[in-house]
Design a protein around this motif. Structure first.
Motif, PDB file in Angstrom:
ATOM      1  N   HIS A  17       0.792  -1.231   0.000  1.00  0.00           N
ATOM      2  CA  HIS A  17       0.000   0.000   0.000  1.00  0.00           C
ATOM      3  C   HIS A  17       0.823   1.279   0.000  1.00  0.00           C
ATOM      4  O   HIS A  17       0.244   2.364  -0.151  1.00  0.00           O
ATOM      5  CB  HIS A  17      -0.974   0.067   1.192  1.00  0.00           C
ATOM      6  N   ALA A  18       2.131   1.228   0.199  1.00  0.00           N
ATOM      7  CA  ALA A  18       2.873   2.476   0.384  1.00  0.00           C
ATOM      8  C   ALA A  18       4.315   2.367  -0.085  1.00  0.00           C
ATOM      9  O   ALA A  18       4.956   1.320   0.039  1.00  0.00           O
ATOM     10  CB  ALA A  18       2.864   2.892   1.856  1.00  0.00           C
ATOM     11  N   THR A  19       4.812   3.482  -0.607  1.00  0.00           N
ATOM     12  CA  THR A  19       6.237   3.674  -0.868  1.00  0.00           C
ATOM     13  C   THR A  19       6.767   4.655   0.158  1.00  0.00           C
ATOM     14  O   THR A  19       6.165   5.704   0.406  1.00  0.00           O
ATOM     15  CB  THR A  19       6.473   4.221  -2.285  1.00  0.00           C
ATOM     16  N   PHE A  20       7.913   4.308   0.774  1.00  0.00           N
ATOM     17  CA  PHE A  20       8.572   5.172   1.751  1.00  0.00           C
ATOM     18  C   PHE A  20       9.936   5.587   1.193  1.00  0.00           C
ATOM     19  O   PHE A  20      10.708   4.742   0.739  1.00  0.00           O
ATOM     20  CB  PHE A  20       8.783   4.442   3.072  1.00  0.00           C
ATOM     21  N   LEU A  21      10.204   6.873   1.254  1.00  0.00           N
ATOM     22  CA  LEU A  21      11.543   7.388   0.970  1.00  0.00           C
ATOM     23  C   LEU A  21      12.169   7.761   2.303  1.00  0.00           C
ATOM     24  O   LEU A  21      11.702   8.684   2.988  1.00  0.00           O
ATOM     25  CB  LEU A  21      11.481   8.601   0.046  1.00  0.00           C
ATOM     26  N   CYS A  22      13.195   7.020   2.699  1.00  0.00           N
ATOM     27  CA  CYS A  22      13.880   7.234   3.976  1.00  0.00           C
ATOM     28  C   CYS A  22      15.134   8.050   3.697  1.00  0.00           C
ATOM     29  O   CYS A  22      16.017   7.583   2.975  1.00  0.00           O
ATOM     30  CB  CYS A  22      14.221   5.895   4.624  1.00  0.00           C
ATOM     31  N   VAL A  23      15.215   9.261   4.250  1.00  0.00           N
ATOM     32  CA  VAL A  23      16.234  10.210   3.823  1.00  0.00           C
ATOM     33  C   VAL A  23      17.108  10.660   4.986  1.00  0.00           C
ATOM     34  O   VAL A  23      16.773  10.482   6.151  1.00  0.00           O
ATOM     35  CB  VAL A  23      15.574  11.430   3.141  1.00  0.00           C
ATOM     36  N   ASP A  24      18.245  11.256   4.629  1.00  0.00           N
ATOM     37  CA  ASP A  24      19.197  11.799   5.599  1.00  0.00           C
ATOM     38  C   ASP A  24      19.021  13.309   5.618  1.00  0.00           C
ATOM     39  O   ASP A  24      19.151  13.974   4.584  1.00  0.00           O
ATOM     40  CB  ASP A  24      20.618  11.426   5.174  1.00  0.00           C
ATOM     41  N   THR A  25      18.715  13.870   6.784  1.00  0.00           N
ATOM     42  CA  THR A  25      18.463  15.317   6.871  1.00  0.00           C
ATOM     43  C   THR A  25      19.539  16.078   7.632  1.00  0.00           C
ATOM     44  O   THR A  25      19.397  17.286   7.831  1.00  0.00           O
ATOM     45  CB  THR A  25      17.103  15.587   7.551  1.00  0.00           C
ATOM     46  N   HIS A  26      20.605  15.425   8.065  1.00  0.00           N
ATOM     47  CA  HIS A  26      21.644  16.130   8.835  1.00  0.00           C
ATOM     48  C   HIS A  26      22.681  16.679   7.858  1.00  0.00           C
ATOM     49  O   HIS A  26      23.800  16.179   7.735  1.00  0.00           O
ATOM     50  CB  HIS A  26      22.282  15.213   9.861  1.00  0.00           C
ATOM     51  N   TYR A  27      22.309  17.752   7.172  1.00  0.00           N
ATOM     52  CA  TYR A  27      23.122  18.285   6.091  1.00  0.00           C
ATOM     53  C   TYR A  27      24.443  18.867   6.581  1.00  0.00           C
ATOM     54  O   TYR A  27      25.380  19.020   5.789  1.00  0.00           O
ATOM     55  CB  TYR A  27      22.329  19.348   5.321  1.00  0.00           C
ATOM     56  N   ASN A  28      24.533  19.174   7.872  1.00  0.00           N
ATOM     57  CA  ASN A  28      25.794  19.703   8.391  1.00  0.00           C
ATOM     58  C   ASN A  28      26.934  18.702   8.274  1.00  0.00           C
ATOM     59  O   ASN A  28      28.108  19.086   8.291  1.00  0.00           O
ATOM     60  CB  ASN A  28      25.635  20.108   9.859  1.00  0.00           C
ATOM     61  N   LYS A  29      26.613  17.416   8.179  1.00  0.00           N
ATOM     62  CA  LYS A  29      27.650  16.387   8.093  1.00  0.00           C
ATOM     63  C   LYS A  29      27.686  15.717   6.711  1.00  0.00           C
ATOM     64  O   LYS A  29      28.451  14.780   6.510  1.00  0.00           O
ATOM     65  CB  LYS A  29      27.414  15.315   9.165  1.00  0.00           C
ATOM     66  N   MET A  30      26.879  16.196   5.780  1.00  0.00           N
ATOM     67  CA  MET A  30      26.882  15.640   4.428  1.00  0.00           C
ATOM     68  C   MET A  30      27.760  16.497   3.516  1.00  0.00           C
ATOM     69  O   MET A  30      27.868  17.714   3.690  1.00  0.00           O
ATOM     70  CB  MET A  30      25.452  15.570   3.880  1.00  0.00           C
ATOM     71  N   THR A  31      28.395  15.869   2.553  1.00  0.00           N
ATOM     72  CA  THR A  31      29.193  16.613   1.587  1.00  0.00           C
ATOM     73  C   THR A  31      28.260  17.300   0.585  1.00  0.00           C
ATOM     74  O   THR A  31      27.100  16.885   0.419  1.00  0.00           O
ATOM     75  CB  THR A  31      30.138  15.684   0.823  1.00  0.00           C
TER      76      THR A  31
ATOM     77  N   LYS B 233      28.262  17.005  -2.515  1.00  0.00           N
ATOM     78  CA  LYS B 233      27.844  16.011  -3.494  1.00  0.00           C
ATOM     79  C   LYS B 233      26.726  15.127  -2.946  1.00  0.00           C
ATOM     80  O   LYS B 233      25.766  14.798  -3.651  1.00  0.00           O
ATOM     81  CB  LYS B 233      29.026  15.147  -3.909  1.00  0.00           C
ATOM     82  N   GLU B 234      26.837  14.723  -1.670  1.00  0.00           N
ATOM     83  CA  GLU B 234      25.789  13.910  -1.076  1.00  0.00           C
ATOM     84  C   GLU B 234      24.468  14.667  -1.026  1.00  0.00           C
ATOM     85  O   GLU B 234      23.400  14.096  -1.302  1.00  0.00           O
ATOM     86  CB  GLU B 234      26.197  13.475   0.338  1.00  0.00           C
ATOM     87  N   ILE B 235      24.538  15.950  -0.691  1.00  0.00           N
ATOM     88  CA  ILE B 235      23.322  16.766  -0.654  1.00  0.00           C
ATOM     89  C   ILE B 235      22.676  16.822  -2.032  1.00  0.00           C
ATOM     90  O   ILE B 235      21.461  16.613  -2.180  1.00  0.00           O
ATOM     91  CB  ILE B 235      23.641  18.175  -0.137  1.00  0.00           C
ATOM     92  N   ALA B 236      23.493  17.096  -3.054  1.00  0.00           N
ATOM     93  CA  ALA B 236      22.969  17.194  -4.423  1.00  0.00           C
ATOM     94  C   ALA B 236      22.451  15.845  -4.904  1.00  0.00           C
ATOM     95  O   ALA B 236      21.391  15.768  -5.543  1.00  0.00           O
ATOM     96  CB  ALA B 236      24.052  17.721  -5.356  1.00  0.00           C
ATOM     97  N   ASP B 237      23.185  14.774  -4.599  1.00  0.00           N
ATOM     98  CA  ASP B 237      22.770  13.441  -5.047  1.00  0.00           C
ATOM     99  C   ASP B 237      21.456  13.025  -4.398  1.00  0.00           C
ATOM    100  O   ASP B 237      20.568  12.465  -5.057  1.00  0.00           O
ATOM    101  CB  ASP B 237      23.855  12.409  -4.726  1.00  0.00           C
ATOM    102  N   GLN B 238      21.314  13.282  -3.090  1.00  0.00           N
ATOM    103  CA  GLN B 238      20.069  12.894  -2.435  1.00  0.00           C
ATOM    104  C   GLN B 238      18.901  13.708  -2.972  1.00  0.00           C
ATOM    105  O   GLN B 238      17.815  13.174  -3.209  1.00  0.00           O
ATOM    106  CB  GLN B 238      20.163  13.074  -0.919  1.00  0.00           C
TER     107      GLN B 238
END
Length: 316
Positions: free
Chosen positions: A158-172, A174-179
């Motif tokens: 019944h559902a699709t879940f997108l599980c994401v990383d929101t701690h952008y202070n520790k993401m590069t 590139k990781e921010i743009a890719d996500q």
């Protein structure tokens, strides 16, 4: 869009008796087993900000999870862990904290299904490499802990879940743009199930003190509205909240009462419910309805609402 309808505790209990199991899924968590009957409901218990060294508050919420499930004669298909899974040092995959604060705290005897986790700020900040430790633990034979990547997709009944990383202070960068590109791509794929839900640690909308922690989340509300996201689940605020803007598709649900010290709330015009208390969210999804129930640390229903599904054709 149909307006959310409040339901009584009796209705919530009756509907929750329908049980649907979802098994652990592979790397991208795709290809989930189909439900066994048209009326099946996917039951999920959702909470964040819980990894507090087996504190009395964490234990009270864990006990409430078990009592609530027992009272309703249901076993949730999965636990959705909304970040800040560990406060303080977690030295590695062999740390006793995994057994004390996760495996035994939320035992397989009560919750045999998978436990899908996202990362919070303390999972990064309190232990160097903490995010890698948590992803590595997911490879432990027999564990219910599921974290295949910093961000990942779940296809459940019944559902699709997108599980994401929101701690952008520790993401590069590139990781921010890719996500971001990945989220936008996922939201524009054709949909085969009624519900699209995004899970992250930091709230996009909140009536607590940490609203707007990250500038990178500022554009998500319009992105989610445009693409018909039905709900966004978050923690970070140590309380329970439901917010909704009129004539928009997305319901904003904060379930950060897993055990850490509480945050104050200041309800505004978008707030349907806000309570600085310990507890969790029970999410029940069927082919036709989403029901969200906030439950306190005494296992009693605090607030609930239901939303009818819109046409699946809304996905592009």
């Amino acid at each position: 869009m149909d307006s959310p309808r409040l339901i009584t505790r009796r209705e919530a209990c009756a509907r929750a008796l329908i049980f649907s199991a979802a098994l652990a899924l592979p790397r991208l968590m795709q290809g989930a087993p189909k439900t066994t009957a048209a009326g099946d409901v996917l039951h999920l218990f959702c909470f964040g900000d819980w990894g507090v060294h087996a504190s009395p508050n964490q234990m009270a919420v864990a006990a409430a999870l078990q009592k609530y499930a027992k009272d309703l004669h249901l076993t949730p298909a999965a636990l959705m862990l909304l970040g800040d899974n560990f406060y303080g040092p977690n030295p590695g995959t062999d740390s006793p904290r995994w057994k004390v604060e996760f495996e035994d705290m939320y035992p397989a005897s009560a919750f045999p299904g998978p436990c899908y986790a996202v990362l919070g700020n303390h999972d990064y900040d309190d232990q160097p490499g903490g995010e890698k430790i948590q992803m590595d633990y997911a490879k432990t034979p027999g564990t219910r802990w599921k974290m295949p990547a910093l961000w990942y997709r779940l296809d459940l009944p019944h559902a699709t879940f997108l599980c994401v990383d929101t701690h952008y202070n520790k993401m590069t960068p590139k990781e921010i743009a890719d996500q971001q590109a990945w989220i936008e791509m996922q939201l524009t794929l054709p949909r085969k199930v009624p519900w699209m839900i995004v899970c992250g640690h930091h709230p996009v909308m909140s009536c607590g003190p940490h609203h707007g922690d990250s500038k990178h989340l500022a554009g998500w509300s319009e992105l989610f509205y445009k693409n018909g996201v039905d709900a966004y689940l978050a923690g970070h605020e140590h309380d329970l909240q439901y917010l909704h803007e009129e004539n928009t598709p997305t319901h904003w649900l904060v379930s950060g009462g897993g055990g850490q010290s509480l945050h104050p709330v200041k309800p505004d015009v978008k707030t349907g419910y806000a309570n600085a208390c310990f507890g969790f969210l029970h999410l029940a999804l069927s082919a036709t309805k989403m029901e969200a129930t906030f439950v306190g640390s005494d296992a009693q229903v605090l607030y609930n609402f239901s939303q009818n599904a819109r046409a699946i054709s809304r996905g592009r």
